[in-house]
Design a protein around this motif. Structure first.
Motif, PDB file in Angstrom:
ATOM      1  N   THR A 146       2.122   1.850  -3.473  1.00 33.89           N
ATOM      2  CA  THR A 146       1.054   2.293  -4.368  1.00 33.89           C
ATOM      3  C   THR A 146       0.648   3.723  -4.040  1.00 33.89           C
ATOM      4  OG1 THR A 146       0.285   0.024  -4.267  1.00 33.89           O
ATOM      5  CG2 THR A 146      -1.149   1.599  -5.331  1.00 33.89           C
ATOM      6  N   GLN A 147       0.446   3.988  -2.742  1.00 33.05           N
ATOM      7  CA  GLN A 147      -0.040   5.300  -2.337  1.00 33.05           C
ATOM      8  C   GLN A 147       0.949   6.393  -2.755  1.00 33.05           C
ATOM      9  OE1 GLN A 147      -2.953   6.261  -0.519  1.00 33.05           O
ATOM     10  NE2 GLN A 147      -2.245   8.340  -0.970  1.00 33.05           N
TER      11      GLN A 147
ATOM     12  N   LEU B   1       0.832  -1.197   0.000  1.00 37.42           N
ATOM     13  CA  LEU B   1       0.000   0.000   0.000  1.00 37.42           C
ATOM     14  C   LEU B   1       0.864   1.243   0.000  1.00 37.42           C
ATOM     15  CD1 LEU B   1      -3.013  -0.643   2.349  1.00 37.42           C
ATOM     16  CD2 LEU B   1      -2.752  -0.932  -0.094  1.00 37.42           C
TER      17      LEU B   1
ATOM     18  N   VAL C  47       0.766   6.851  -6.559  1.00 41.36           N
ATOM     19  CA  VAL C  47      -0.498   7.491  -6.965  1.00 41.36           C
ATOM     20  C   VAL C  47      -0.493   8.951  -6.550  1.00 41.36           C
ATOM     21  CG1 VAL C  47      -2.956   7.569  -6.429  1.00 41.36           C
ATOM     22  CG2 VAL C  47      -1.914   5.430  -7.073  1.00 41.36           C
TER      23      VAL C  47
END
Lengths: 133, 931
Positions: free
Chosen positions: B650-651, B647, B654
């Protein structure tokens, strides 16, 4: 730690909702984006918090306690999808801005004929369509 | 041939005419005829079994949980109807080929609709499952909507199509309810089982509601009172459609259904009361209205309504001979009414006129058409030696032996009255069109059409004469159909001459009365002043009332203020949460607290301050983005700290692309927010937002302190991640293996979103609407600083290696397709930013749409690969290979799926941001052009 995470969720949500209640497209989009952050953290937190216990196996079957992998998997795709949706809304709002020369997102009675609210005539039965009985 | 294939052939064939439309009407008509002929042949192949008294059934499980199966059945009744549908369909195809004008250009579309309708209708009569039947039932409504509205440029066609759809579909809704009740009572959705469950149905208290609901649907479809008004309005359809749908097929669907369920309901007093009354009333009203019409097609439409009423009445009587008479009249009506409609079309073509007041004298000008019209309309009137006479005699016989309205003669008397009217309008149709002198110059110049137009009706008229002269020819057909309707062996004996009996006398009275009535009123009669409430006016009042109500409702909900809507949604959510908190109960905390370290506390403080600052300082939009960046970054650090490395990766990636996206957008938008809300309003907003934040925080805390109430499925995932999925990284295995379907759906959505963005941007570019606002602050002097160019170009290979690394290790360590796709995108975006859009775009060799498509295709192909090994879709397999010089590399099919994810994510992100960048380039060009 739980209190801190909960406070983060609360603060991010508050900022997000406040921005969403604005009247211009940009803060509303940023607000939506922030809201997706806070909801993602919220979903992640439903699995419970753990330090130094990533959901990675060291043997064929789990031997050490580890955090819940399922919310993580769900949130991972949610993060990427939120980005996609934000991007769509951004382009839509740009289109609206280019066409109306204004980034207001509500209908303003003083803004001219283009922004007049849709009246019932648009979806009602056109008397001409009904014809003679 | 299997019953299912017969029903599906027209659907398969429906693709052909549309594709071949450019080859002209002849090719399109052939493309329509071939599947019809095939289906008809297939039907004929089942004939030996039918003659032996068997029903051919076929069943393919579909959704067994709700009892839905593709169950088909060819028995006497369904074969009878299917033969009518397909046979007349063939004739209509020939007729339409010559009826449609060459300049119409829509022949392909027309024939496609025709085949769709034919398939729906065939499927309807061949269904052996009520749910399947309902699906086909609705399909016939939809197909007829398309056909009636074929000439969509005419308001009449649109209105007629909408009305037909509204009435038949609303009836269909009622029928769904009725059928479900019936299926519940019988304990099966199979029609064969339901027919066998007469006792169970009779004993059920729900019998009458089910029957009324089903009859509502059947009456709406078959234009029975009070739903009769839509049929004349549907005459705005092209004449081949009227001849097909409104004489021989669709309007008979209701009759079919009543016949199909006859064994279940017939003979009960409620059935008798409702069906006989509706039939009789429809028969009388239809005939009376037909007499007052001057438009040929409207006259025929009302006459159809009347004859449908006649069959309904026969089915309602509930005796075996009456059911047999109903079958014969269905055949007769199809044989004479379809040619009559086609004659009306021929007259319309030849004289450019459909009004009886402006026709006349065509007997000499159009002899062939005259003979066709003469024979079929005399059959409609019930003149001896023609088909219509036989079924009318049988009907009067039944009426005479049925007690109704407290008398033995009441039914026969009212029927005779209807027959007098019927004879009168039949004679009037003939008289007004073909006799006397031509009443308009167009009519005087009319002449017979080519064989293409009259051949079809001629075949049917031949049938009319054949049944009239030798009714014994029709007996086996009626035997078959009636046996299937009544569920017992039926053997009828038809003859032309039944001897002198009361029915014959009544027939004579009807014919004589009709002739006298016509002489009394003359060929043209004034419009009616109906003593009944006008059903069509009621329909319009209902429609207008409901649209007005919907409009008011919509306007009340959608006031035009987005903020108000958002506040309403938030408020409602808060209220539900509050209600849950007040009424629910909370168990004791079962989880301990995780300790906090000082570094974490500092990060937390940063996030909280950034959140507060975002609220206070949001008017300067760039500053707002800075705070969003801080929040996002802190969240990703939090993920990393709290054992969610995937996560975190990804975070953070993004976060980068989101901020880039917002910056690109901000390039065009105003840089600040004006003050628009009063202090009071702002305080209210803040309170509202605070309540939402507090609510979510409390809920979040409460959940974190407790173990789930039920065992989660996470343990299963952890245990099978390596054993079943071959990966150490459970999150990744869940994404690409356990929940592969979800991920597949998600990347598809992402791809669609990106293509949407591309399309929106393309629209803006085409409209030439893109402008940047006047600059409020000076721009940086150097658009593409050399240092940044050099740095990003050096970083590109490095970033790509990292991306590949992240991808490859994804199955076993944090990383994977999502992260790798985002990393690649960021590396590429850096090039766009540093070296300029044009420079970067020149070097893009694969279009981003292609990447998205390839990604989704790879994911689909990976999933489908398991079929080759006879495994369910998306079953994964894995093994290890050793590439020289590298560690053993695991190759799982899931990794291939992850490649699809990677490609889609990268394509989508790049397409979205590149589209926005193109807007920027366009704005700059526009600025330059305008100086």
């Amino acid at each position: 730690m739980e209190l801190l995470v909960a406070a983060c969720v609360g603060m991010t949500t508050m900022a997000a909702v406040y921005l969403i209640l604005q009247r211009r497209s940009f803060p509303v989009i940023v607000g939506m984006s922030l809201l997706s952050y806070s909801v993602n953290v919220f979903l992640f937190a439903t699995g419970g918090l753990a330090i130094d216990a990533p959901p990675l196996l060291t043997g064929p079957v789990p031997d050490a306690p580890m955090t819940d992998p399922l919310p993580q998997a769900l949130v991972l795709t949610a993060i990427v999808i939120s980005f996609g949706m934000t991007a769509v809304v951004v382009v839509m709002s740009l289109g609206a801005f280019f066409q109306s020369r204004s980034d207001r997102i509500d209908l303003d009675p003083n803004a001219g004929p283009d922004s007049a609210p849709a009246t019932g005539a648009a979806i009602g039965i056109d008397p001409a369509e009904r014809g003679g009985t | 041939m299997s019953p299912m294939l017969i029903a599906l052939l027209p659907f398969f064939g429906a693709l052909l005419p549309g594709i071949m439309a450019r080859s002209g009407r002849t090719v399109a008509a052939w493309a329509t005829a071939v599947p019809t002929i095939l289906a008809l042949t297939g039907l004929a192949l089942n004939l030996p079994a039918l003659m032996a008294g068997e029903a051919v059934t076929q069943s393919v499980a579909w959704i067994p949980q709700i009892g839905l199966a593709a169950e088909f059945r060819v028995d006497g009744l369904s074969a009878f109807f299917a033969a009518l549908i397909l046979g007349i369909g063939l004739i209509i195809t020939l007729y339409a080929r010559y009826y449609l004008a060459p300049e119409d250009g829509g022949a392909g579309r027309f024939f496609t609709f025709l085949l769709l309708f034919q398939g729906a209708m065939t499927g309807l009569v061949l269904s052996d499952n009520v749910l399947l039947l309902l699906i086909f039932w609705e399909l016939t409504s939809l197909a007829s909507f398309l056909l009636i509205g074929y000439w969509a440029h005419e308001p009449d066609a649109r209105r007629g199509a909408r009305m037909a759809l509204a009435v038949t579909a609303l009836g269909g809704l009622a029928m769904i309810g009725g059928m479900l009740i019936l299926g519940q009572i019988a304990g099966s959705m199979r029609i064969g089982d339901i027919l066998a469950a007469r006792e169970a149905v009779a004993a059920s208290p729900l019998r009458v509601p089910a029957m009324v609901l089903i009859l509502t649907g059947a009456f709406a479809k078959s234009a029975q009172v009070p739903f009769h008004f839509w049929l004349p309005r549907a005459m705005a359809a092209p004449t081949p459609v009227s001849a097909y749908l409104h004489s021989a097929t669709m309007v008979k669907a209701g009759l079919f259904l009543m016949a199909r369920l006859w064994p279940v309901f017939a003979g009960t007093p409620e059935w008798f009361a409702i069906v006989v009354t509706a039939g009789l009333l429809t028969m009388l009203l239809g005939a009376a209205f037909a007499l007052t019409e001057t438009d040929l097609k409207a006259l025929l439409a009302w006459s159809t309504v009347s004859h449908l009423g006649l069959v309904t009445l026969l089915l309602g009587i509930g005796t075996v001979p009456a059911a047999a008479a109903a079958m014969l009249h269905i055949l007769n009506h199809a044989l004479f009414k379809a040619p009559l409609f086609m004659v009306a079309g021929i007259v319309d073509h030849a004289a450019h006129e459909r009004d009886l007041r402006r026709l006349g004298g065509l007997r000499k000008l159009m002899p062939i058409t005259f003979v066709l019209a003469l024979l079929s309309s005399l059959s409609m009137a019930g003149v001896p030696l023609l088909g219509g006479f036989i079924s009318k005699e049988l009907m009067l016989n039944e009426a005479l032996s049925t007690r109704w309205g407290g008398t033995d003669w009441g039914l026969a008397a009212v029927s005779t009255l209807a027959f007098i009217l019927s004879a009168a309008y039949s004679f009037r149709f003939l008289w007004g069109t073909f006799f006397g002198a031509a009443r308009s110059p167009e009519a005087a110049a009319a002449h017979d059409p080519g064989a293409g137009l009259w051949l079809g009706p001629a075949v049917l008229v031949l049938g009319v004469v054949a049944v009239g002269l030798m009714p014994m020819l029709a007996a086996p057909v009626v035997d078959l159909a009636a046996s299937a309707v009544t569920g017992g062996a039926v053997e009828v004996h038809f003859s032309v001459w039944h001897g002198l009996n009361p029915a014959l006398a009544l027939s004579a009275v009807a014919l004589a009365g009709g002739l006298l009535l016509l002489l009394a009123i003359g060929p043209a009669m004034p419009r009616r002043a109906s003593p009944f409430p006008d059903a069509e006016a009621i329909y319009w009042r209902l429609m207008e009332g409901s649209t007005a109500w919907a409009t008011r409702f919509g306007e009340a909900l959608q006031s035009g203020s987005m903020a108000r809507n958002s506040a309403a949604i938030t408020g409602a959510t808060l209220a539900i949460g509050l209600w849950g908190a007040l009424t629910g109960s909370l168990g004791p905390a079962t989880r301990g607290l995780v300790p906090v370290s000082p570094v974490v506390f500092v990060g937390w403080l940063l996030l909280m301050m950034a959140g507060a600052a975002a609220v206070v300082l949001h008017r300067t939009r760039l500053v707002l983005l800075v705070f969003v960046g801080i929040i996002g970054l802190m969240i990703s650090l939090g993920f990393a700290w709290l054992s969610a490395p995937d996560l975190a990766l990804t975070q953070v990636s993004v976060e980068v692309v989101t901020i880039l996206l917002m910056l690109l957008a901000l390039n065009f938008l105003p840089k600040t927010d004006p003050v628009e809300h009063s202090n009071r309003r702002r305080l209210f907003d803040l309170g509202f937002a605070g309540a939402a934040g507090l609510g979510l925080a409390t809920l979040c805390y409460a959940i974190m302190r407790r173990d789930p109430a039920f065992a989660t499925i996470s343990g299963y995932h952890a245990e099978n991640s390596y054993v079943g999925g071959g990966g150490w990284n459970i999150v990744n295995v869940i994404l690409v293996d356990f929940r592969g379907y979800d991920t597949f759906g998600e990347i598809t959505v992402l791809g669609i979103a990106a293509v949407t963005i591309y399309a929106l941007a393309q629209g803006l570019l085409k409209a030439n609407a893109v402008r940047t606002p006047a600059m409020e602050a000076p721009r940086a002097g150097d658009r593409h600083p050399v240092m940044m160019i050099v740095a990003t170009r050096l970083m590109l290979p490095v970033a790509m290696v990292v991306g590949v690394f992240m991808f490859l290790r994804g199955h076993n360590a944090p990383g994977g397709g999502f992260v790798a796709g985002l990393l690649f995108s960021i590396a590429l975006l850096m090039q766009y930013m540093a070296s300029g859009f044009a420079w970067a775009q020149e070097r893009v060799t694969v279009p981003y749409h292609g990447l998205i498509g390839a990604g989704v295709a790879v994911a689909v192909a990976t999933g489908a690969g398991s079929w080759a090994f006879d495994l369910p879709y998306m079953t994964s397999a894995f093994g290890y290979v050793t590439l020289p010089g590298l560690q053993p590399l695991e190759l799982a099919t899931a990794a291939l799926f992850d490649l699809g994810v990677f490609l889609t994510v990268m394509g989508a992100v790049m397409l979205a941001l590149a589209s926005l960048s193109r807007l920027g380039v366009a704005a700059r060009d526009a600025e330059r052009r305008e100086g």
